[in-house]
Design a protein around this motif. Structure first.
Motif, mmCIF file in Angstrom:
data_model
loop_
_atom_site.group_PDB
_atom_site.id
_atom_site.type_symbol
_atom_site.label_atom_id
_atom_site.label_comp_id
_atom_site.label_asym_id
_atom_site.label_seq_id
_atom_site.Cartn_x
_atom_site.Cartn_y
_atom_site.Cartn_z
ATOM 1 N N GLN A 182 0.825 -1.209 0.000
ATOM 2 C CA GLN A 182 0.000 0.000 0.000
ATOM 3 C C GLN A 182 0.859 1.259 0.000
ATOM 4 O O GLN A 182 0.539 2.236 -0.695
ATOM 5 N N ASP A 183 1.948 1.245 0.770
ATOM 6 C CA ASP A 183 2.860 2.397 0.789
ATOM 7 C C ASP A 183 3.486 2.616 -0.585
ATOM 8 O O ASP A 183 3.583 3.751 -1.061
ATOM 9 N N ALA A 184 3.920 1.527 -1.233
ATOM 10 C CA ALA A 184 4.539 1.637 -2.559
ATOM 11 C C ALA A 184 3.542 2.187 -3.570
ATOM 12 O O ALA A 184 3.874 3.063 -4.377
ATOM 13 N N ILE A 185 2.315 1.693 -3.547
ATOM 14 C CA ILE A 185 1.279 2.186 -4.459
ATOM 15 C C ILE A 185 1.063 3.682 -4.249
ATOM 16 O O ILE A 185 1.040 4.459 -5.207
ATOM 17 N N GLY A 186 0.911 4.092 -3.000
ATOM 18 C CA GLY A 186 0.699 5.507 -2.694
ATOM 19 C C GLY A 186 1.843 6.385 -3.157
ATOM 20 O O GLY A 186 1.627 7.460 -3.725
ATOM 21 N N ARG A 187 3.069 5.927 -2.927
ATOM 22 C CA ARG A 187 4.234 6.731 -3.322
ATOM 23 C C ARG A 187 4.316 6.873 -4.837
ATOM 24 O O ARG A 187 4.573 7.958 -5.355
ATOM 25 N N ILE A 188 4.115 5.768 -5.549
ATOM 26 C CA ILE A 188 4.207 5.821 -7.008
ATOM 27 C C ILE A 188 3.079 6.674 -7.583
ATOM 28 O O ILE A 188 3.304 7.470 -8.502
ATOM 29 N N GLU A 189 1.887 6.535 -7.055
ATOM 30 C CA GLU A 189 0.776 7.369 -7.537
ATOM 31 C C GLU A 189 1.073 8.850 -7.316
ATOM 32 O O GLU A 189 0.813 9.676 -8.197
ATOM 33 N N THR A 190 1.624 9.193 -6.165
ATOM 34 C CA THR A 190 1.968 10.586 -5.870
ATOM 35 C C THR A 190 3.043 11.098 -6.813
ATOM 36 O O THR A 190 2.933 12.201 -7.364
ATOM 37 N N ILE A 191 4.095 10.308 -7.020
ATOM 38 C CA ILE A 191 5.169 10.705 -7.934
ATOM 39 C C ILE A 191 4.613 10.899 -9.342
ATOM 40 O O ILE A 191 4.920 11.882 -10.014
ATOM 41 N N CYS A 192 3.792 9.984 -9.783
ATOM 42 C CA CYS A 192 3.214 10.088 -11.131
ATOM 43 C C CYS A 192 2.360 11.336 -11.280
ATOM 44 O O CYS A 192 2.471 12.054 -12.279
ATOM 45 N N GLU A 193 1.527 11.606 -10.301
ATOM 46 C CA GLU A 193 0.676 12.798 -10.381
ATOM 47 C C GLU A 193 1.504 14.076 -10.342
ATOM 48 O O GLU A 193 1.246 15.009 -11.100
ATOM 49 N N THR A 205 8.097 -4.124 -7.152
ATOM 50 C CA THR A 205 8.945 -3.846 -8.309
ATOM 51 C C THR A 205 8.150 -2.976 -9.265
ATOM 52 O O THR A 205 7.020 -3.314 -9.616
ATOM 53 N N LEU A 206 8.760 -1.880 -9.685
ATOM 54 C CA LEU A 206 8.158 -0.993 -10.663
ATOM 55 C C LEU A 206 8.862 -1.220 -11.997
ATOM 56 O O LEU A 206 10.094 -1.156 -12.072
ATOM 57 N N VAL A 207 8.078 -1.510 -13.028
ATOM 58 C CA VAL A 207 8.621 -1.714 -14.369
ATOM 59 C C VAL A 207 8.180 -0.542 -15.238
ATOM 60 O O VAL A 207 6.989 -0.276 -15.356
ATOM 61 N N ARG A 208 9.153 0.138 -15.817
ATOM 62 C CA ARG A 208 8.851 1.204 -16.773
ATOM 63 C C ARG A 208 8.965 0.599 -18.170
ATOM 64 O O ARG A 208 10.040 0.224 -18.613
ATOM 65 N N ARG A 209 7.820 0.479 -18.842
ATOM 66 C CA ARG A 209 7.785 -0.106 -20.178
ATOM 67 C C ARG A 209 8.028 0.944 -21.257
ATOM 68 O O ARG A 209 8.703 0.681 -22.245
ATOM 69 N N LEU A 210 7.451 2.107 -21.072
ATOM 70 C CA LEU A 210 7.649 3.227 -21.982
ATOM 71 C C LEU A 210 7.941 4.459 -21.163
ATOM 72 O O LEU A 210 7.365 4.627 -20.093
ATOM 73 N N PRO A 211 8.790 5.329 -21.612
ATOM 74 C CA PRO A 211 9.578 5.250 -22.827
ATOM 75 C C PRO A 211 10.729 4.253 -22.677
ATOM 76 O O PRO A 211 11.145 3.959 -21.545
ATOM 77 N N PRO A 212 11.217 3.726 -23.820
ATOM 78 C CA PRO A 212 12.344 2.796 -23.747
ATOM 79 C C PRO A 212 13.576 3.496 -23.216
ATOM 80 O O PRO A 212 13.677 4.718 -23.344
ATOM 81 N N PRO A 213 14.515 2.797 -22.664
ATOM 82 C CA PRO A 213 14.548 1.349 -22.497
ATOM 83 C C PRO A 213 13.740 0.903 -21.282
ATOM 84 O O PRO A 213 13.457 1.699 -20.384
ATOM 85 N N ILE A 230 12.683 -0.934 -11.002
ATOM 86 C CA ILE A 230 13.061 -0.375 -9.714
ATOM 87 C C ILE A 230 12.510 -1.333 -8.671
ATOM 88 O O ILE A 230 11.308 -1.611 -8.654
ATOM 89 N N VAL A 231 13.380 -1.863 -7.829
ATOM 90 C CA VAL A 231 12.980 -2.861 -6.841
ATOM 91 C C VAL A 231 13.177 -2.282 -5.452
ATOM 92 O O VAL A 231 14.209 -1.686 -5.161
ATOM 93 N N GLY A 232 12.179 -2.461 -4.601
ATOM 94 C CA GLY A 232 12.297 -2.010 -3.218
ATOM 95 C C GLY A 232 11.063 -1.274 -2.761
ATOM 96 O O GLY A 232 10.042 -1.258 -3.446
ATOM 97 N N SER A 233 11.167 -0.648 -1.633
ATOM 98 C CA SER A 233 10.011 -0.050 -0.973
ATOM 99 C C SER A 233 9.462 1.186 -1.680
ATOM 100 O O SER A 233 8.377 1.638 -1.368
ATOM 101 N N MET A 234 10.203 1.753 -2.598
ATOM 102 C CA MET A 234 9.841 2.986 -3.298
ATOM 103 C C MET A 234 9.856 4.189 -2.354
ATOM 104 O O MET A 234 9.321 5.245 -2.666
ATOM 105 N N SER A 235 10.478 4.025 -1.186
ATOM 106 C CA SER A 235 10.491 5.101 -0.194
ATOM 107 C C SER A 235 11.510 6.192 -0.516
ATOM 108 O O SER A 235 11.363 7.318 -0.058
#
Length: 99
Positions: free
Chosen positions: A17-28, A59-67, A71-76
């Motif tokens: 849940q923490d990782a989801i929240g952090r990634i959503e915040t960074i994306c926004e 684990t966060l996978v960036r598919r686009l843009p290439p390459p 990113i593995v870990g807590s995303m903290s």
């Protein structure tokens, strides 16, 4: 979409849940709606995790843009996530003084 991301998590744990929240915040904050974020629970979709060779979560996978990037870990550590997504420049290495 400028960025296509997949976040792999393990169930509804606090870490997930923490990782989801952090990634959503960074994306926004940084991608201003120009992204697609898919969250995949490896317990519910082990086939997807196997296909992407996910060995640890989150684990966060960036598919686009290439390459493709992972990113593995807590995303903290926001800076590390931003570096992994190429959203900030890497600083020049600091030269240690010689004695």
């Amino acid at each position: 979409m400028d960025h296509v991301l997949t976040l792999y998590v393990s169930g509804q744990s606090r870490l997930s849940q923490d990782a989801i929240g952090r990634i959503e915040t960074i994306c926004e904050d940084r991608l201003c709606g120009k992204y697609q974020l898919d969250v995949v629970d490896v317990f519910e979709h082990p086939d997807m995790a196997e296909k992407d060779k996910i060995l640890a979560t989150p684990t966060l996978v960036r598919r686009l843009p290439p390459p493709l990037r992972r990113i593995v870990g807590s995303m903290s550590n926001e800076r590390e996530v931003l570096l992994g997504l190429d959203l900030v420049e890497r600083a020049e290495p600091v030269q240690e003084p010689e004695f």
